[in-house]
Design a protein around this motif. Structure first.
Motif, PDB file in Angstrom:
ATOM      1  N   ILE A  23      12.642  16.619 -12.500  1.00  0.00           N
ATOM      2  CA  ILE A  23      11.275  16.122 -12.427  1.00  0.00           C
ATOM      3  C   ILE A  23      11.344  14.636 -12.116  1.00  0.00           C
ATOM      4  N   TYR A  24      10.457  14.185 -11.204  1.00  0.00           N
ATOM      5  CA  TYR A  24      10.461  12.768 -10.838  1.00  0.00           C
ATOM      6  C   TYR A  24       9.165  12.424 -10.100  1.00  0.00           C
ATOM      7  N   LEU A  25       8.900  11.138  -9.922  1.00  0.00           N
ATOM      8  CA  LEU A  25       7.788  10.656  -9.114  1.00  0.00           C
ATOM      9  C   LEU A  25       8.308  10.279  -7.743  1.00  0.00           C
ATOM     10  N   TYR A  26       7.667  10.803  -6.703  1.00  0.00           N
ATOM     11  CA  TYR A  26       8.007  10.471  -5.319  1.00  0.00           C
ATOM     12  C   TYR A  26       6.970   9.481  -4.793  1.00  0.00           C
ATOM     13  N   THR A  27       7.434   8.414  -4.154  1.00  0.00           N
ATOM     14  CA  THR A  27       6.520   7.417  -3.605  1.00  0.00           C
ATOM     15  C   THR A  27       6.861   7.115  -2.155  1.00  0.00           C
ATOM     16  N   THR A  28       5.873   6.627  -1.424  1.00  0.00           N
ATOM     17  CA  THR A  28       6.111   6.122  -0.081  1.00  0.00           C
ATOM     18  C   THR A  28       6.316   4.617  -0.146  1.00  0.00           C
ATOM     19  N   GLY A  29       7.204   4.095   0.665  1.00  0.00           N
ATOM     20  CA  GLY A  29       7.382   2.646   0.759  1.00  0.00           C
ATOM     21  C   GLY A  29       8.277   2.026  -0.277  1.00  0.00           C
ATOM     22  N   LYS A  30       8.806   2.810  -1.216  1.00  0.00           N
ATOM     23  CA  LYS A  30       9.752   2.312  -2.230  1.00  0.00           C
ATOM     24  C   LYS A  30       9.208   1.084  -2.982  1.00  0.00           C
ATOM     25  N   SER A  35       0.865  -1.176   0.000  1.00  0.00           N
ATOM     26  CA  SER A  35       0.000   0.000   0.000  1.00  0.00           C
ATOM     27  C   SER A  35       0.903   1.227   0.000  1.00  0.00           C
ATOM     28  N   CYS A  36       0.785   2.035  -1.035  1.00  0.00           N
ATOM     29  CA  CYS A  36       1.712   3.159  -1.166  1.00  0.00           C
ATOM     30  C   CYS A  36       1.048   4.294  -1.933  1.00  0.00           C
ATOM     31  N   THR A  37       1.668   5.455  -1.887  1.00  0.00           N
ATOM     32  CA  THR A  37       1.145   6.627  -2.575  1.00  0.00           C
ATOM     33  C   THR A  37       2.228   7.205  -3.483  1.00  0.00           C
ATOM     34  N   GLY A  38       1.786   8.043  -4.437  1.00  0.00           N
ATOM     35  CA  GLY A  38       2.714   8.671  -5.355  1.00  0.00           C
ATOM     36  C   GLY A  38       2.411  10.149  -5.514  1.00  0.00           C
ATOM     37  N   GLN A  39       3.452  10.919  -5.787  1.00  0.00           N
ATOM     38  CA  GLN A  39       3.323  12.362  -5.965  1.00  0.00           C
ATOM     39  C   GLN A  39       4.354  12.815  -7.002  1.00  0.00           C
ATOM     40  N   LEU A  40       3.902  13.549  -8.016  1.00  0.00           N
ATOM     41  CA  LEU A  40       4.809  14.095  -9.019  1.00  0.00           C
ATOM     42  C   LEU A  40       5.452  15.365  -8.480  1.00  0.00           C
ATOM     43  N   ARG A  41       6.766  15.497  -8.679  1.00  0.00           N
ATOM     44  CA  ARG A  41       7.479  16.667  -8.172  1.00  0.00           C
ATOM     45  C   ARG A  41       8.354  17.290  -9.257  1.00  0.00           C
ATOM     46  N   VAL A  42       8.314  18.605  -9.314  1.00  0.00           N
ATOM     47  CA  VAL A  42       9.262  19.392 -10.092  1.00  0.00           C
ATOM     48  C   VAL A  42       9.989  20.279  -9.095  1.00  0.00           C
ATOM     49  N   ILE A  43      11.304  20.148  -9.012  1.00  0.00           N
ATOM     50  CA  ILE A  43      12.068  20.926  -8.037  1.00  0.00           C
ATOM     51  C   ILE A  43      13.159  21.720  -8.752  1.00  0.00           C
ATOM     52  N   TYR A  44      13.542  22.834  -8.167  1.00  0.00           N
ATOM     53  CA  TYR A  44      14.648  23.610  -8.718  1.00  0.00           C
ATOM     54  C   TYR A  44      15.258  24.491  -7.636  1.00  0.00           C
ATOM     55  N   ARG A  45      16.548  24.713  -7.744  1.00  0.00           N
ATOM     56  CA  ARG A  45      17.273  25.612  -6.840  1.00  0.00           C
ATOM     57  C   ARG A  45      18.191  26.480  -7.690  1.00  0.00           C
ATOM     58  N   ARG A  46      18.025  27.788  -7.581  1.00  0.00           N
ATOM     59  CA  ARG A  46      18.826  28.722  -8.367  1.00  0.00           C
ATOM     60  C   ARG A  46      20.291  28.696  -7.932  1.00  0.00           C
ATOM     61  N   LYS A  47      21.170  29.064  -8.837  1.00  0.00           N
ATOM     62  CA  LYS A  47      22.571  29.218  -8.460  1.00  0.00           C
ATOM     63  C   LYS A  47      22.679  30.299  -7.398  1.00  0.00           C
ATOM     64  N   TYR A  48      23.484  30.006  -6.404  1.00  0.00           N
ATOM     65  CA  TYR A  48      23.721  30.903  -5.281  1.00  0.00           C
ATOM     66  C   TYR A  48      22.464  31.077  -4.420  1.00  0.00           C
ATOM     67  N   GLY A  49      21.437  30.271  -4.670  1.00  0.00           N
ATOM     68  CA  GLY A  49      20.247  30.315  -3.838  1.00  0.00           C
ATOM     69  C   GLY A  49      20.365  29.352  -2.677  1.00  0.00           C
ATOM     70  N   THR A  50      19.536  29.537  -1.674  1.00  0.00           N
ATOM     71  CA  THR A  50      19.615  28.702  -0.480  1.00  0.00           C
ATOM     72  C   THR A  50      18.465  27.716  -0.368  1.00  0.00           C
ATOM     73  N   ASN A  51      17.361  27.979  -1.047  1.00  0.00           N
ATOM     74  CA  ASN A  51      16.172  27.141  -0.886  1.00  0.00           C
ATOM     75  C   ASN A  51      15.831  26.421  -2.180  1.00  0.00           C
ATOM     76  N   THR A  52      15.506  25.156  -2.059  1.00  0.00           N
ATOM     77  CA  THR A  52      14.995  24.392  -3.188  1.00  0.00           C
ATOM     78  C   THR A  52      13.485  24.575  -3.265  1.00  0.00           C
ATOM     79  N   GLN A  53      12.981  24.949  -4.423  1.00  0.00           N
ATOM     80  CA  GLN A  53      11.548  25.131  -4.637  1.00  0.00           C
ATOM     81  C   GLN A  53      10.926  23.797  -5.046  1.00  0.00           C
ATOM     82  N   TYR A  54       9.829  23.428  -4.397  1.00  0.00           N
ATOM     83  CA  TYR A  54       9.121  22.187  -4.704  1.00  0.00           C
ATOM     84  C   TYR A  54       7.754  22.520  -5.290  1.00  0.00           C
ATOM     85  N   LYS A  55       7.493  22.049  -6.498  1.00  0.00           N
ATOM     86  CA  LYS A  55       6.164  22.109  -7.096  1.00  0.00           C
ATOM     87  C   LYS A  55       5.646  20.682  -7.136  1.00  0.00           C
TER      88      LYS A  55
END
Length: 225
Positions: free
Chosen positions: A195-202, A142-162
């Motif tokens: 861009i990738y799919l994130y899942t729980t439980g591998k 039993s597991c779940t999935g979530q699509l993620r697009v992430i990015y971190r600018r050069k010299y930036g400190t935070n990764t943005q998660y969509k």
């Protein structure tokens, strides 16, 4: 020139010289300016759907991912996250000829694609992303999935998660999608963008038909104008 600094003036024009300092009357037509090399530092042949038409321009609605449905018959342009056993085959296809099975995963993240060139080329704005996913028939997790697009600018400190809404994964095909507004300095570049799919439980998963499309202006220019 430095693409980040912008311009005070940038013009294209025809110039003629006549006798005694007077320019002659001229007829002008079909002025053209086409980029032949890179766009925003990205080679034209490096981004799927980007700058590969007759005008050398990119457009809204073009697929930005390379090998999004694994139709090259392998995982070209996709990177494994952690250890896993990945197989591309016809039996895993949602559409087209191929899809991907990923087994024995050590990471919650599926294979991912680097978006640094694509986001640099298309610029900030509104994007749509999606993927089709199902579990193998023999799975009992039993597991779940979530699509993620992430990015971190050069010299930036935070990764943005969509991220998309989280869905329970089953042995039936389902599409996981998100629409998001990305905000970043167009010329600054990225330390990371994926861009990738994130899942729980591998769990073992079957993936096909990834997609990433720009739905707003491309690099600040609406190609319909």
């Amino acid at each position: 020139f430095d693409p980040i600094k912008g311009f005070n003036t940038a013009l294209i024009y025809q110039q003629s010289f006549g006798a005694n300092g007077y320019a002659p009357n001229v007829l002008v037509d079909d002025i053209s300016l086409v980029k032949l090399g890179e766009v925003n530092g990205v080679p034209l042949d490096k981004v799927e759907g980007g700058a590969q038409n007759e005008t050398g321009s990119v457009k809204q609605g073009n697929e930005m991912l390379s090998n999004p449905g694994f139709e090259e018959g392998d995982d070209t342009d996709w990177d494994a996250n952690g250890a896993s056993d990945a197989t591309v085959g016809a039996e895993y296809a949602h559409s087209g000829d191929y899809g991907m099975l990923i087994k024995n995963r050590t990471s919650d993240e599926s294979h991912s694609q680097n978006l640094e060139d694509a986001l640099t080329l298309y610029g900030p704005g509104q994007y749509k992303a999606s993927v089709w996913v199902r579990l193998p028939e023999e799975t009992d997790k039993s597991c779940t999935g979530q699509l993620r697009v992430i990015y971190r600018r050069k010299y930036g400190t935070n990764t943005q998660y969509k991220v998309s809404a989280t869905k329970k994964l089953t042995t039936e095909w389902q599409q996981i999608a998100l629409t998001a507004e990305t905000e970043f300095e167009a010329g600054a570049g990225f330390e990371e963008a994926r861009i990738y799919l994130y899942t729980t439980g591998k769990p073992d998963i079957i993936l096909d038909d990834f997609s990433l499309i720009k739905t707003s202006e491309v690099s600040g220019v609406d190609p319909s104008k």
